[in-house]
Write an enzyme that holds these catalytic residues in place. Structure first.
Site, PDB file in Angstrom:
ATOM      1  N   GLY A 215     -40.990 -13.337 -23.535  1.00  0.00           N
ATOM      2  CA  GLY A 215     -40.436 -12.708 -22.336  1.00  0.00           C
ATOM      3  C   GLY A 215     -38.969 -13.085 -22.204  1.00  0.00           C
ATOM      4  CB  ILE A 216     -36.328 -11.860 -20.146  1.00  0.00           C
ATOM      5  CG1 ILE A 216     -34.845 -12.114 -19.994  1.00  0.00           C
ATOM      6  CG2 ILE A 216     -36.997 -11.503 -18.848  1.00  0.00           C
ATOM      7  CD1 ILE A 216     -34.119 -10.964 -19.368  1.00  0.00           C
ATOM      8  N   GLY A 217     -35.795 -15.063 -20.170  1.00  0.00           N
ATOM      9  CA  GLY A 217     -35.523 -16.192 -19.277  1.00  0.00           C
ATOM     10  C   GLY A 217     -35.407 -17.518 -19.990  1.00  0.00           C
ATOM     11  CB  ALA A 218     -34.678 -20.840 -18.554  1.00  0.00           C
ATOM     12  CB  ILE A 219     -39.762 -20.841 -20.206  1.00  0.00           C
ATOM     13  CG1 ILE A 219     -39.624 -21.828 -19.027  1.00  0.00           C
ATOM     14  CG2 ILE A 219     -40.943 -21.188 -21.084  1.00  0.00           C
ATOM     15  CD1 ILE A 219     -40.778 -21.858 -18.076  1.00  0.00           C
ATOM     16  CD  GLU A 238     -42.247  -6.038 -21.848  1.00  0.00           C
ATOM     17  OE1 GLU A 238     -43.470  -6.204 -21.958  1.00  0.00           O
ATOM     18  OE2 GLU A 238     -41.619  -6.303 -20.829  1.00  0.00           O
ATOM     19  N   GLY A 336     -44.995  -6.391 -19.359  1.00  0.00           N
ATOM     20  CA  GLY A 336     -45.895  -6.357 -20.518  1.00  0.00           C
ATOM     21  C   GLY A 336     -46.761  -7.598 -20.644  1.00  0.00           C
TER      22      GLY A 336
HETATM   23  N1  COA Z   1     -43.974 -20.890  -4.697  1.00  0.00           N
HETATM   24  C1  COA Z   1     -42.754 -20.741  -4.104  1.00  0.00           C
HETATM   25  N2  COA Z   1     -41.642 -20.406  -4.774  1.00  0.00           N
HETATM   26  C2  COA Z   1     -41.761 -20.208  -6.100  1.00  0.00           C
HETATM   27  C3  COA Z   1     -42.979 -20.349  -6.769  1.00  0.00           C
HETATM   28  C4  COA Z   1     -44.119 -20.712  -6.029  1.00  0.00           C
HETATM   29  N3  COA Z   1     -45.282 -20.856  -6.605  1.00  0.00           N
HETATM   30  N4  COA Z   1     -42.785 -20.095  -8.083  1.00  0.00           N
HETATM   31  C5  COA Z   1     -41.493 -19.809  -8.232  1.00  0.00           C
HETATM   32  N5  COA Z   1     -40.867 -19.884  -7.036  1.00  0.00           N
HETATM   33  C6  COA Z   1     -39.449 -19.626  -6.787  1.00  0.00           C
HETATM   34  C7  COA Z   1     -38.590 -20.467  -7.717  1.00  0.00           C
HETATM   35  O1  COA Z   1     -38.317 -21.740  -7.147  1.00  0.00           O
HETATM   36  C8  COA Z   1     -37.352 -19.605  -7.831  1.00  0.00           C
HETATM   37  O2  COA Z   1     -36.583 -19.751  -6.654  1.00  0.00           O
HETATM   38  P1  COA Z   1     -34.979 -19.738  -6.708  1.00  0.00           P
HETATM   39  O3  COA Z   1     -34.627 -18.352  -7.229  1.00  0.00           O
HETATM   40  O4  COA Z   1     -34.598 -19.962  -5.298  1.00  0.00           O
HETATM   41  O5  COA Z   1     -34.602 -20.826  -7.665  1.00  0.00           O
HETATM   42  C9  COA Z   1     -37.906 -18.186  -7.809  1.00  0.00           C
HETATM   43  O6  COA Z   1     -39.177 -18.284  -7.160  1.00  0.00           O
HETATM   44  C10 COA Z   1     -38.093 -17.577  -9.202  1.00  0.00           C
HETATM   45  O7  COA Z   1     -38.951 -18.410  -9.942  1.00  0.00           O
HETATM   46  P2  COA Z   1     -38.667 -18.751 -11.480  1.00  0.00           P
HETATM   47  O8  COA Z   1     -39.877 -19.391 -12.025  1.00  0.00           O
HETATM   48  O9  COA Z   1     -37.362 -19.451 -11.624  1.00  0.00           O
HETATM   49  O10 COA Z   1     -38.505 -17.291 -12.054  1.00  0.00           O
HETATM   50  P3  COA Z   1     -38.086 -16.806 -13.504  1.00  0.00           P
HETATM   51  O11 COA Z   1     -36.788 -16.152 -13.411  1.00  0.00           O
HETATM   52  O12 COA Z   1     -38.281 -17.880 -14.539  1.00  0.00           O
HETATM   53  O13 COA Z   1     -39.176 -15.675 -13.753  1.00  0.00           O
HETATM   54  C11 COA Z   1     -41.371 -14.754 -13.579  1.00  0.00           C
HETATM   55  C12 COA Z   1     -40.542 -16.008 -13.779  1.00  0.00           C
HETATM   56  C13 COA Z   1     -42.835 -15.157 -13.637  1.00  0.00           C
HETATM   57  C14 COA Z   1     -41.071 -14.106 -12.241  1.00  0.00           C
HETATM   58  C15 COA Z   1     -41.035 -13.740 -14.720  1.00  0.00           C
HETATM   59  O14 COA Z   1     -41.301 -14.346 -15.960  1.00  0.00           O
HETATM   60  C16 COA Z   1     -41.859 -12.465 -14.608  1.00  0.00           C
HETATM   61  O15 COA Z   1     -41.480 -11.575 -13.908  1.00  0.00           O
HETATM   62  N6  COA Z   1     -43.014 -12.381 -15.306  1.00  0.00           N
HETATM   63  C17 COA Z   1     -43.876 -11.217 -15.216  1.00  0.00           C
HETATM   64  C18 COA Z   1     -43.528 -10.149 -16.221  1.00  0.00           C
HETATM   65  C19 COA Z   1     -43.701 -10.612 -17.639  1.00  0.00           C
HETATM   66  O16 COA Z   1     -44.271 -11.641 -17.940  1.00  0.00           O
HETATM   67  N7  COA Z   1     -43.216  -9.827 -18.566  1.00  0.00           N
HETATM   68  C20 COA Z   1     -43.397 -10.169 -19.960  1.00  0.00           C
HETATM   69  C21 COA Z   1     -42.464  -9.644 -20.909  1.00  0.00           C
HETATM   70  S1  COA Z   1     -40.718  -9.602 -20.509  1.00  0.00           S
END
Ligand code: COA
Length: 433
Positions: A215-219, A238, A336
């Site tokens: 996926g996209i992002g830091a992890i 994807e 995805g």
């Molecule tokens: N309760 C409260 N706040 C939460 C939380 C929880 N359980 N989990 C995350 N947050 C907050 C974080 O602290 C962060 O806040 P900030 O923006 O103020 O720092 C915000 O929500 C975003 O969380 P983060 O984990 O940093 O998001 P991310 O940018 O790493 O994205 C997903 C994570 C899950 C949203 C993203 O991977 C996604 O949309 N996944 C679904 C789609 C997918 O998997 N596609 C796959 C192929 S691309």
């Protein structure tokens, strides 16, 4: 070169092109790097000329002014994935959200579940045969164009000519707008120590010769940093960004061991820097297809040792994964995730990883919880989930009982939150932890 004559006849300015759209039309627009922003901005600036227009798309990259309060009655957004530019509007009732697996978005158009009166797309220059490439975004954008009554395209000489099933002929486009400008760039994310630790755990599950989806992002980016010593990895994903390109350049990703599309990376969209856009331009080792192909679990499963790495927001003790909502608030979309979770587990030797920091909101909340927050929809079900990873380790949930998986999840929760989770475990399973 018959197409060259029709090409000239189809060129309009943006203000002329948008007048071809009628009130009441359902527009599907390209997204991410391939947002047709010139056309969308022109529509916004002329909102009084339109009533009851719907603008649907997935990943928003820019300001998305069509979600503003003053657009009411003129323009309304329908999100198939939510991002920064559309999140508040969706949650404040100024825009709508349509849940759908990415693999099935093309079918929304094909089967008429979503009408496409107009497709607004953003393409490369035509080649000598009159074919433009969908460039950074084939995904649902090509299917939308194929099912639209009216197709209006921004033509941009900076859009890379990506290969695969990624072309549309000038004869299939109704109007063209010269929209040359540099593409939006997405810089690689900075990774924290926690993300690096998670990345290291993810990488430890990747064997030489595996095919990856990230996926996209830091992890995912952190995981890529720990794959530098692996051999002959492949990509069926994807999307990709610069991290994947860097591993191709350093010889780690060769795609040699892939069982389908050997020697080629398969993706449906991409986001990154100009270096990535130059890398994919006319590059036969990268092929782009629509999401109904790339994300079809029965296609994904044909890959060798398919490993998928995605992220989430919350996991409960049963292993239910919430990736797109915080309580009632829609944060993103399923994208995805489930397509790849299912496809990888169906693949021989496949693994699906959901990786997340153990806490959120600066450590104030645990992401591993006894019960999901009220209102949150489950993205990946407890029946589909395989590996969950945090900075505290790896929990392999498949084949584990509810009692076992809850224990495995408590072991990778943040230590500050384990005591309460253990109390819940003891209450739920009538046992001493
Ligand atoms: N309760 C409260 N706040 C939460 C939380 C929880 N359980 N989990 C995350 N947050 C907050 C974080 O602290 C962060 O806040 P900030 O923006 O103020 O720092 C915000 O929500 C975003 O969380 P983060 O984990 O940093 O998001 P991310 O940018 O790493 O994205 C997903 C994570 C899950 C949203 C993203 O991977 C996604 O949309 N996944 C679904 C789609 C997918 O998997 N596609 C796959 C192929 S691309």
């Amino acid at each position: 070169m018959e197409w060259k004559k029709t090409y000239k006849d189809k060129i309009l300015t943006a203000d002329e092109a948008i007048l071809k759209i009628k009130s009441g039309d359902k527009i599907v627009s390209g997204h991410a790097i391939a947002e047709p922003t010139i056309l969308l901005n022109e529509i916004v600036n002329n909102k009084e000329k339109f009533e009851d227009i719907e603008i649907a798309h997935m990943v928003p990259m820019q300001k998305c002014d069509y979600v503003n309060e003053d657009m009411r009655g003129h323009l309304r957004h329908n999100a198939i994935f939510v991002g920064a530019g559309t999140r508040n509007a969706v949650n404040d009732g100024r825009a709508d959200y349509t849940p759908c697996f990415f693999s099935e978005v093309p079918k929304l158009f094909k089967n008429g579940y979503m009408k496409v009166d107009v497709a607004l797309i953003h393409l490369s220059l035509p080649d000598k045969h009159g074919y433009c490439s969908f460039g950074a975004s084939v995904d649902y954008t090509k299917p939308a164009a194929e099912h639209a009554k009216l197709v209006i395209a921004e033509i941009n000489e900076h859009m890379p000519r990506t290969l695969g099933d990624s072309f549309i002929h000038i004869s299939e486009i109704d109007y063209l707008v010269d929209a040359t400008r540099p593409l939006v760039e997405l810089q690689p994310p900075k990774t924290t120590d926690i993300e690096k630790k998670i990345g290291e755990y993810c990488a430890s599950l990747v064997e030489d010769g595996s095919t990856l989806q990230l996926g996209i992002g830091a992890i995912p980016d952190a995981a890529l940093q720990f794959l530098k010593d692996k051999k002959d990895l492949g990509i069926h994903s994807e999307m990709i960004s610069d991290g994947v390109m860097n591993l191709v350049k350093s010889g780690v990703i060769t795609n040699k061991k892939k069982l389908i599309h050997k020697g080629k990376m398969i993706v449906n969209f991409l986001m990154g820097t100009k270096e990535l856009y130059d890398f994919v331009d006319d590059n036969p080792s990268v092929e782009m297809y629509s999401a109904d192909y790339t994300n079809d679990p029965t296609v994904i499963m044909k890959n060798y040792k398919m490993v998928t790495i995605n992220s989430c927001l919350q996991v409960d003790l049963m292993g239910q994964v919430v990736s797109e909502m915080i309580g009632h608030r829609q944060i993103s979309g399923v994208g995805g995730q489930v397509d790849f979770v299912r496809g990888s587990v169906m693949a021989e030797g496949g693994k699906s990883i959901i990786a997340m920091p153990s806490t959120a909101a600066g450590g104030k909340v645990s992401r591993i919880v006894a019960n999901l927050s009220e209102g949150a929809a489950v993205t990946t079900s407890r029946n589909d989930v395989h590996y969950i990873i945090t900075e505290y380790g790896i929990a392999e949930l498949k084949g584990r009982t509810l009692k076992q998986r809850a224990k495995l999840l408590i072991e990778i929760a943040h230590p500050d939150y384990r005591e309460n989770l253990i109390k819940e475990w003891e209450k739920r399973f009538f046992d001493k932890y």
